[in-house]
Write a protein that holds these residues in place. Structure first.
Motif, PDB file in Angstrom:
ATOM      1  N   ALA A   1      42.689  43.244  55.965  1.00  0.00           N
ATOM      2  CA  ALA A   1      41.371  42.675  55.726  1.00  0.00           C
ATOM      3  C   ALA A   1      41.336  41.995  54.363  1.00  0.00           C
ATOM      4  O   ALA A   1      42.014  42.409  53.427  1.00  0.00           O
ATOM      5  CB  ALA A   1      40.309  43.780  55.783  1.00  0.00           C
ATOM      6  N   SER A   2      40.528  40.950  54.260  1.00  0.00           N
ATOM      7  CA  SER A   2      40.322  40.278  52.980  1.00  0.00           C
ATOM      8  C   SER A   2      39.285  41.070  52.191  1.00  0.00           C
ATOM      9  O   SER A   2      38.127  41.184  52.597  1.00  0.00           O
ATOM     10  CB  SER A   2      39.838  38.843  53.213  1.00  0.00           C
ATOM     11  N   LEU A   3      39.712  41.646  51.070  1.00  0.00           N
ATOM     12  CA  LEU A   3      38.873  42.552  50.281  1.00  0.00           C
ATOM     13  C   LEU A   3      38.821  42.077  48.829  1.00  0.00           C
ATOM     14  O   LEU A   3      39.636  41.251  48.406  1.00  0.00           O
ATOM     15  CB  LEU A   3      39.443  43.976  50.332  1.00  0.00           C
ATOM     16  N   PRO A   4      37.885  42.611  48.042  1.00  0.00           N
ATOM     17  CA  PRO A   4      37.870  42.272  46.607  1.00  0.00           C
ATOM     18  C   PRO A   4      39.211  42.583  45.961  1.00  0.00           C
ATOM     19  O   PRO A   4      39.853  43.581  46.277  1.00  0.00           O
ATOM     20  CB  PRO A   4      36.753  43.160  46.056  1.00  0.00           C
ATOM     21  N   THR A   5      39.616  41.718  45.055  1.00  0.00           N
ATOM     22  CA  THR A   5      40.912  41.882  44.407  1.00  0.00           C
ATOM     23  C   THR A   5      40.759  42.625  43.082  1.00  0.00           C
ATOM     24  O   THR A   5      39.658  43.001  42.688  1.00  0.00           O
ATOM     25  CB  THR A   5      41.573  40.515  44.189  1.00  0.00           C
ATOM     26  N   TYR A   6      41.882  42.831  42.406  1.00  0.00           N
ATOM     27  CA  TYR A   6      41.904  43.689  41.223  1.00  0.00           C
ATOM     28  C   TYR A   6      40.946  43.183  40.139  1.00  0.00           C
ATOM     29  O   TYR A   6      40.931  41.994  39.819  1.00  0.00           O
ATOM     30  CB  TYR A   6      43.319  43.773  40.652  1.00  0.00           C
ATOM     31  N   PRO A   7      40.157  44.075  39.536  1.00  0.00           N
ATOM     32  CA  PRO A   7      39.222  43.677  38.471  1.00  0.00           C
ATOM     33  C   PRO A   7      39.931  43.610  37.117  1.00  0.00           C
ATOM     34  O   PRO A   7      39.929  44.575  36.347  1.00  0.00           O
ATOM     35  CB  PRO A   7      38.174  44.795  38.501  1.00  0.00           C
ATOM     36  N   PHE A   8      40.537  42.477  36.839  1.00  0.00           N
ATOM     37  CA  PHE A   8      41.260  42.341  35.575  1.00  0.00           C
ATOM     38  C   PHE A   8      40.337  42.608  34.384  1.00  0.00           C
ATOM     39  O   PHE A   8      39.173  42.204  34.381  1.00  0.00           O
ATOM     40  CB  PHE A   8      41.849  40.932  35.449  1.00  0.00           C
ATOM     41  N   GLU A   9      40.878  43.282  33.389  1.00  0.00           N
ATOM     42  CA  GLU A   9      40.144  43.553  32.153  1.00  0.00           C
ATOM     43  C   GLU A   9      40.599  42.534  31.107  1.00  0.00           C
ATOM     44  O   GLU A   9      41.489  42.784  30.303  1.00  0.00           O
ATOM     45  CB  GLU A   9      40.399  44.984  31.692  1.00  0.00           C
ATOM     46  N   ARG A  10      39.956  41.386  31.159  1.00  0.00           N
ATOM     47  CA  ARG A  10      40.383  40.268  30.341  1.00  0.00           C
ATOM     48  C   ARG A  10      39.855  40.377  28.914  1.00  0.00           C
ATOM     49  O   ARG A  10      38.729  40.808  28.692  1.00  0.00           O
ATOM     50  CB  ARG A  10      39.923  38.952  30.965  1.00  0.00           C
ATOM     51  N   ALA A  11      40.677  39.951  27.965  1.00  0.00           N
ATOM     52  CA  ALA A  11      40.287  39.848  26.564  1.00  0.00           C
ATOM     53  C   ALA A  11      40.756  38.503  26.041  1.00  0.00           C
ATOM     54  O   ALA A  11      41.666  37.884  26.601  1.00  0.00           O
ATOM     55  CB  ALA A  11      40.897  40.985  25.747  1.00  0.00           C
ATOM     56  N   ARG A  12      40.141  38.046  24.980  1.00  0.00           N
ATOM     57  CA  ARG A  12      40.485  36.728  24.439  1.00  0.00           C
ATOM     58  C   ARG A  12      41.855  36.774  23.779  1.00  0.00           C
ATOM     59  O   ARG A  12      42.122  37.604  22.908  1.00  0.00           O
ATOM     60  CB  ARG A  12      39.427  36.282  23.428  1.00  0.00           C
ATOM     61  N   HIS A  13      42.728  35.857  24.212  1.00  0.00           N
ATOM     62  CA  HIS A  13      44.050  35.689  23.605  1.00  0.00           C
ATOM     63  C   HIS A  13      44.231  34.193  23.371  1.00  0.00           C
ATOM     64  O   HIS A  13      44.506  33.436  24.302  1.00  0.00           O
ATOM     65  CB  HIS A  13      45.147  36.237  24.522  1.00  0.00           C
ATOM     66  N   TRP A  14      44.094  33.769  22.136  1.00  0.00           N
ATOM     67  CA  TRP A  14      44.086  32.336  21.824  1.00  0.00           C
ATOM     68  C   TRP A  14      44.731  32.137  20.466  1.00  0.00           C
ATOM     69  O   TRP A  14      44.386  32.811  19.497  1.00  0.00           O
ATOM     70  CB  TRP A  14      42.648  31.825  21.813  1.00  0.00           C
ATOM     71  N   ALA A  15      45.670  31.224  20.394  1.00  0.00           N
ATOM     72  CA  ALA A  15      46.392  30.986  19.146  1.00  0.00           C
ATOM     73  C   ALA A  15      45.466  30.412  18.082  1.00  0.00           C
ATOM     74  O   ALA A  15      44.619  29.558  18.370  1.00  0.00           O
ATOM     75  CB  ALA A  15      47.560  30.033  19.394  1.00  0.00           C
ATOM     76  N   GLU A  16      45.647  30.878  16.868  1.00  0.00           N
ATOM     77  CA  GLU A  16      44.843  30.387  15.751  1.00  0.00           C
ATOM     78  C   GLU A  16      45.093  28.898  15.549  1.00  0.00           C
ATOM     79  O   GLU A  16      46.223  28.419  15.583  1.00  0.00           O
ATOM     80  CB  GLU A  16      45.216  31.154  14.482  1.00  0.00           C
ATOM     81  N   GLY A  17      44.004  28.158  15.366  1.00  0.00           N
ATOM     82  CA  GLY A  17      44.122  26.723  15.136  1.00  0.00           C
ATOM     83  C   GLY A  17      44.067  25.878  16.387  1.00  0.00           C
ATOM     84  O   GLY A  17      43.995  24.649  16.299  1.00  0.00           O
TER      85      GLY A  17
END
Length: 655
Positions: free
Chosen positions: A633-649
């Motif tokens: 069955a097509s079900l909700p997928t994994y709830p990623f726990e995202r955080a900001r990862h961005w290079a300075e500048g």
């Protein structure tokens, strides 16, 4: 459904993140509600995104963009990255990694269970890498961050050993990737294939006189006021499998890829950037012939539809020529670019997802911003049309079919012919109770997974619980934090998932050994339990028939032990701290210890299995769930726990 051919390919998993939509369900909903995710940006926002003053002063600067929320965010720990490593990786790679995982889960598959998977993927050239290197970010130039490495990055992260190719043909890249994936499956070069693309274009675009970029900030495909495309960020991925095997394995099929073709315009065009109607007509005709269907059976084509007066006219003229040669006289046309913007290399796979949804549901959403037909297109006589309100496709004696085109700067064209999924004729599983298994890397993610499943059950009251339980057990990786619920119907499942978990916990790094305790049991009760379990559990029924005991209690307990052993749950040596499974009433046993009780035998048995799973025991799920009676069955997928990862500048558009 027409006869299944060896070369037919099933789309078994789909996932995307596009402007205004975090998944395919939201995209499909937005296409019908008319949500416009294209937004304008102020001078300050554009400056913060790195647009220099000379460009800001240019009257041709396009200030609109299809913005994707959370581009800077990534679940680094999920994929084994440190925060510093994650910031070095191009956000397009990160988007595709997460979307690839979601596509596998939408297919009801754990990547670890299908290593022989090919990966065919594309990303746009990286302006992020340019800024990161210019800023002398520590570790600049680390291998694996270029466009060449996106497919192999996915293969490495997901443990996939099939062919792994980066596909770069400009705007047609991700649909070409789909065609290469389908061909790899047809040639038995792999057993499963992932295809997709991700793009995070630099926001500063200038409108040009040739109309490739829209100064008005809207893509008006096939319209008299068309002035080009507005660009946006997005990602899409599909999981493909040979159709016959998908049906045999009980996979949920979104749509069937019936035929595909890739070609190039060659040198017979005015310049390198210009498209060729001859090449476009040829690729459509080749795909139809590969599909072995007439164009008269195709109800809808998801076009390249980039919203230029000449380009759109040339595309429809090419379709007309191909359809005439293939026995057709037109169909409905649409362009997802008009709704969400041009997603660069990701546009082809997102168009495929839309076209697959049209084939599956039999409805076509309106194409936005279409008011007056492009005067260079002969809609009055060529049989093609663009619907400005939703349309239900007519019933046919043949399967419902759609197409999708994608054309790249430089002349590489791709076309795919799709067919509605086959009907599922398997008899539904009949069970009184269902074991729902949920797991995640953290307790917070586990709580979110439970909430998502609850909301899904409220939206999909007709989805069989047996298939949901089957998919959760076989199609999801078992993470350390786990929860189970044993329920009888949707209402009970929704109620259980709305409250605190009765059985939850963190599984140990190493599962504790198991011992079976045999408690005294009344013979009448033993007979009743045996009868109930024999009616619902084939493994128990077979074990009962093979039991050499004559006394009902001994027979029950011996058959239970054999059933559990066949499910991969067998006792080991007698250590100091075993998990005890009581083969009896278990009324005086601690709640932490599973027991098969006399009240609801199947419920008690599933609860026992579930509690053992929470404590780290790994049942052999295919032996518990009869695969021939269940469907993924097509079900909700994994709830990623995202955080900001961005290079300075490195500049970024605001969320």
């Amino acid at each position: 459904m027409s006869e299944i051919r060896a070369e037919d390919i099933a789309i078994v998993g789909m996932a995307c993140r596009v402007p205004g939509a975090a998944d395919t369900t939201a995209l499909w909903r937005n296409l019908f509600t008319g949500l416009d995710p294209i937004r304008g940006y102020s001078d300050d926002e554009l400056r913060a995104a790195g647009v220099d003053e000379s460009t800001m002063d240019n009257a041709a600067l396009v200030r609109h963009f299809g913005h994707l929320a959370g581009v800077a965010e990534f679940d680094a720990e999920f994929f084994g990255y440190s925060a510093e490593e994650a910031a070095r990786v191009d956000p397009q790679h990160r988007l595709l990694l997460q979307t690839a995982w979601s596509a596998f889960e939408d297919a009801g598959l754990d990547p670890a269970s299908c290593p022989d998977t090919g990966v065919f993927a594309s990303v746009a050239p990286s302006w992020y890498e340019h800024y990161r290197l210019a800023g002398a970010w520590p570790g600049a130039g680390v291998a694996g961050t270029a466009t060449d490495h996106v497919a192999t990055r996915v293969s490495y992260a997901l443990g996939l050993t099939g062919p792994s190719l980066a596909v770069q043909s400009s705007c047609s890249s991700s649909l070409v990737a789909v065609c290469l994936a389908a061909q790899s499956l047809a040639d038995f070069r792999c057993d499963l294939a992932l295809a997709g693309g991700a793009a995070v274009p630099y926001p500063a675009r200038l409108s040009t006189q040739d109309g490739l970029v829209s100064l008005s900030g809207r893509c008006r495909a096939f319209d008299a006021d068309a002035d080009g495309s507005v660009f946006g960020s997005g990602v899409g991925a599909v999981v493909l499998k040979r159709l016959g095997e998908a049906i045999e394995d009980g996979d949920r099929v979104h749509a069937v890829i019936r035929g595909w073709a890739v070609n190039n315009d060659g040198g017979e065009r005015s310049d390198y950037r210009s498209p060729s109607g001859t090449g476009q007509a040829a690729v459509v005709l080749e795909a139809l012939r590969a599909a072995e269907v007439g164009a008269d059976t195709v109800d809808y084509v998801e076009t390249h539809g980039s919203g230029t007066l000449i380009g759109d006219a040339l595309e429809v003229d090419a379709l007309e020529r191909a359809f005439r040669l293939a026995g057709g006289d037109g169909c409905l046309l649409g362009s997802v670019k008009a709704a969400i913007g041009h997603l660069d290399v990701a546009s082809g796979v997102v168009g495929l997802i839309k076209s697959a949804l049209v084939a599956r549901h039999g409805t076509v959403p309106a194409t936005p911003h279409h008011q007056r037909p492009n005067p260079h297109i002969g809609f009055a006589t060529n049989g093609f049309s663009v619907n400005t309100s939703p349309v239900t496709l007519p019933a046919r004696t043949t399967p419902r079919r759609t197409g999708v085109s994608s054309f790249g700067l430089g002349g590489t064209n791709a076309h795919v012919v799709l067919e509605q999924p086959p009907e599922d004729h398997r008899a539904p599983a009949t069970s009184s109770h269902h074991l729902l298994t949920l797991s995640a890397r953290t307790p917070q993610a586990l709580a979110e997974a439970a909430a998502r499943l609850r909301d899904h059950l409220e939206r999909e009251p007709g989805q069989p619980l047996a298939d949901i339980a089957f998919t959760l057990a076989l199609g999801r990786r078992a993470w350390p934090w786990r929860r189970i619920e044993v329920v009888t119907d949707h209402a009970e499942a929704i109620a259980a998932l709305s409250g605190p978990a009765v059985t939850t916990g963190q599984s140990p790094d190493r599962p504790r050994p198991l011992t079976l305790l045999r408690e005294p049991l009344d013979e009448d009760e033993a007979t009743r339990i045996s009868t109930d379990l024999a009616a619902s559990e084939p493994a128990f029924r077979a074990a009962l028939a093979a039991s050499e005991h004559s006394a009902p209690t001994a027979r029950l307990q011996d058959s239970l032990a054999r059933t559990l052993a066949s499910w991969g749950i067998a006792p080991t040596a007698e250590p100091d701290d075993p998990i005890a499974l009581v083969l009896g009433p278990g009324s005086d046993v601690s709640k932490a210890i599973p027991a098969v009780s006399t009240e609801q035998p199947r419920q008690a048995l599933l609860t026992a299995v579930g509690r053992l799973w929470v404590q780290g025991v790994a049942p052999t799920w295919p032996r518990i769930f009869a695969p021939d009676r269940h469907r993924r069955a097509s079900l909700p997928t994994y709830p990623f726990e995202r955080a900001r990862h961005w290079a300075e500048g490195v500049p970024a558009l605001p969320d």
